[in-house]
Design an enzyme around this catalytic site. Structure first.
Site, short mmCIF file in Angstrom:
data_model
loop_
_atom_site.label_atom_id
_atom_site.label_comp_id
_atom_site.label_asym_id
_atom_site.label_seq_id
_atom_site.Cartn_x
_atom_site.Cartn_y
_atom_site.Cartn_z
N ASP A 83 0.85 -1.20 0.00
CA ASP A 83 0.00 0.00 0.00
C ASP A 83 0.89 1.25 0.00
OD1 ASP A 83 -2.40 1.44 0.27
OD2 ASP A 83 -2.40 1.29 2.47
N HIS A 84 0.59 2.23 -0.84
CA HIS A 84 1.35 3.50 -0.89
C HIS A 84 2.86 3.27 -1.02
CE1 HIS A 84 -2.11 6.05 -0.11
NE2 HIS A 84 -2.49 5.19 0.81
N HIS A 177 -7.41 9.98 4.59
CA HIS A 177 -6.99 8.95 5.55
C HIS A 177 -7.29 9.37 6.99
CE1 HIS A 177 -4.22 7.86 2.12
NE2 HIS A 177 -4.76 6.70 2.41
N ARG A 256 -8.36 -0.15 13.37
CA ARG A 256 -7.65 0.40 14.55
C ARG A 256 -8.65 0.72 15.67
NH1 ARG A 256 -3.28 4.65 11.91
NH2 ARG A 256 -2.61 3.30 10.24
P1 13P Z 1 -8.75 4.87 6.34
O1 13P Z 1 -7.82 5.69 7.15
O2 13P Z 1 -10.00 5.62 6.02
O3 13P Z 1 -9.04 3.55 6.93
O4 13P Z 1 -8.04 4.59 4.92
C1 13P Z 1 -7.07 3.59 4.79
C2 13P Z 1 -6.33 3.64 3.51
O5 13P Z 1 -6.68 4.31 2.57
C3 13P Z 1 -5.12 2.81 3.41
O6 13P Z 1 -4.42 2.99 2.22
O1 G3H Z 2 -2.10 4.41 3.98
C1 G3H Z 2 -3.06 4.30 4.69
C2 G3H Z 2 -2.96 3.99 6.08
O2 G3H Z 2 -4.19 4.10 6.76
C3 G3H Z 2 -1.91 4.80 6.76
O3 G3H Z 2 -1.37 3.91 7.58
O4 G3H Z 2 -0.08 5.06 9.34
O5 G3H Z 2 0.29 2.67 8.72
O6 G3H Z 2 1.05 4.47 7.15
P1 G3H Z 2 0.08 4.07 8.24
ZN ZN Z 3 -4.42 4.95 1.43
#
Ligand code: 13P
Ligand code: G3H
Ligand code: ZN
Length: 304
Positions: A83-84, A177, A256
């Site tokens: 992710d990201h 987010h 969370r």
């Molecule tokens: P939320 O913070 O809304 O759960 O989004 C999570 C997210 O986009 C992770 O990539």
């Molecule tokens: O990228 C989306 C997540 O909700 C952010 O999570 O704090 O673990 O990077 P993180």
């Molecule tokens: Zn995200």
């Protein structure tokens, strides 16, 4: 064949008109809770590791945790997703056997995002790995007015998809987010989903899609937490987006909240407990409950 790539899972989701939840994992209990929900609800699932998760632990641990889920659940299609990602993290994920990566060039100037994403797509596709890219930046709608956040531009999306060859596109339509998404009423530009999907025909991804359930916030505060009033993305809005082209929905914050509520409750009601299993077990069950609900709401339940 339980380990699958994102493209395969999202193509089926689009064909059948549902979305697959992508749930962030940082530890064993989160992975297990999500898989309990996938088993119970007969749902495909995307497990994903964020940038923060990489800092908290590392990609090797995260891959092995996800791999354990794959091996233990042979009949559940599981996507192991970054992710990201940065390009460096993508390279490591490819080496480790992830089946999907997100390259997040959304904060770069447009041409740099195109070049980075196209480079990653070339590498990933050689390994049969899918690529999610992002165009636009997340945030509240009001920030768009301030010019800090950019909603996805449909014309640019058409050009971006054609020039990069990405398999899924994360779009910015007003989600953000975290737990604090909106200053006032939730406001999303759902028409953007419709337009971008109609013009690109690519499965779309919504980040920042937690619904921030009021009952979880209240439970946390009841047991000593101090969260301020907040609102997430209404599930009905997510369902409307699914109907118009969204096939992957990212949820982290709600998990969370569920974990924190469960652990706080044990601490408050049973202060004599000190074995982590006494509070991590209910936390894991709370993850399963929350994720199972999202699977049913996103329509991925009962698909396998
Ligand atoms: P939320 O913070 O809304 O759960 O989004 C999570 C997210 O986009 C992770 O990539
Ligand atoms: O990228 C989306 C997540 O909700 C952010 O999570 O704090 O673990 O990077 P993180
Ligand atoms: Zn995200």
């Amino acid at each position: 064949m339980p380990l699958v790539n994102l493209k395969t899972v999202l193509e089926q989701a689009r064909r059948e008109g549902y979305a697959v939840g992508a749930f962030n994992v940082n530890n064993m209990e989160q992975v297990q809770g999500i898989m309990m929900a996938a088993r119970k609800n007969r749902s495909p699932v995307i497990l994903q590791a964020s940038r923060g998760a990489l800092e908290y632990t590392n990609l090797v641990y995260l891959k092995h945790l996800m791999q354990a889920a794959v091996e233990e659940n042979e009949d559940i299609p599981v996507v192991v997703h970054l992710d990201h990602g940065t390009e460096k993290a993508v390279d490591q994920a490819l080496e480790l056997g992830f089946t999907s990566v997100m390259i997040d060039g959304s904060s770069l100037p447009y041409e740099e995002n195109v070049a980075l994403t196209a480079r990653v797509v070339e590498k990933a596709h050689k390994a049969g790995v899918s690529v999610e890219a992002e165009l636009g930046t997340l945030g509240g709608i009001e920030e768009d007015v301030n010019g800090q956040v950019q909603l996805t531009d449909p014309d640019q999306a058409v050009d971006f998809v054609a020039r990069t060859g990405c398999d899924a596109l994360a779009v910015a339509i007003g989600t953000s987010h975290g737990a604090y998404k909106f200053k006032g009423q939730p406001k999303l530009e759902l028409w953007l989903v419709t337009e971008i999907f109609q013009r690109t025909k690519l499965p779309l991804v919504l980040h920042g899609s937690s619904s921030v359930p009021a009952e979880l916030v209240a439970e946390i505060n009841k047991y000593g937490g101090r969260l301020i009033h907040t609102q997430g993305i209404p599930v009905e809005a997510l369902q409307a987006a699914i109907g118009n082209g969204v096939a992957k929905i990212n949820v982290d914050t709600d998990i969370r909240l569920a974990i924190t509520a469960a652990i706080r409750r044990v601490f408050a009601e049973q202060p004599e407990k000190f074995d982590p299993r006494d509070y991590l077990r209910p936390a894991r069950e709370a993850v399963a409950e929350l994720v199972g609900l999202r699977m049913r709401q996103f329509g991925s339940a009962g698909r396998i």
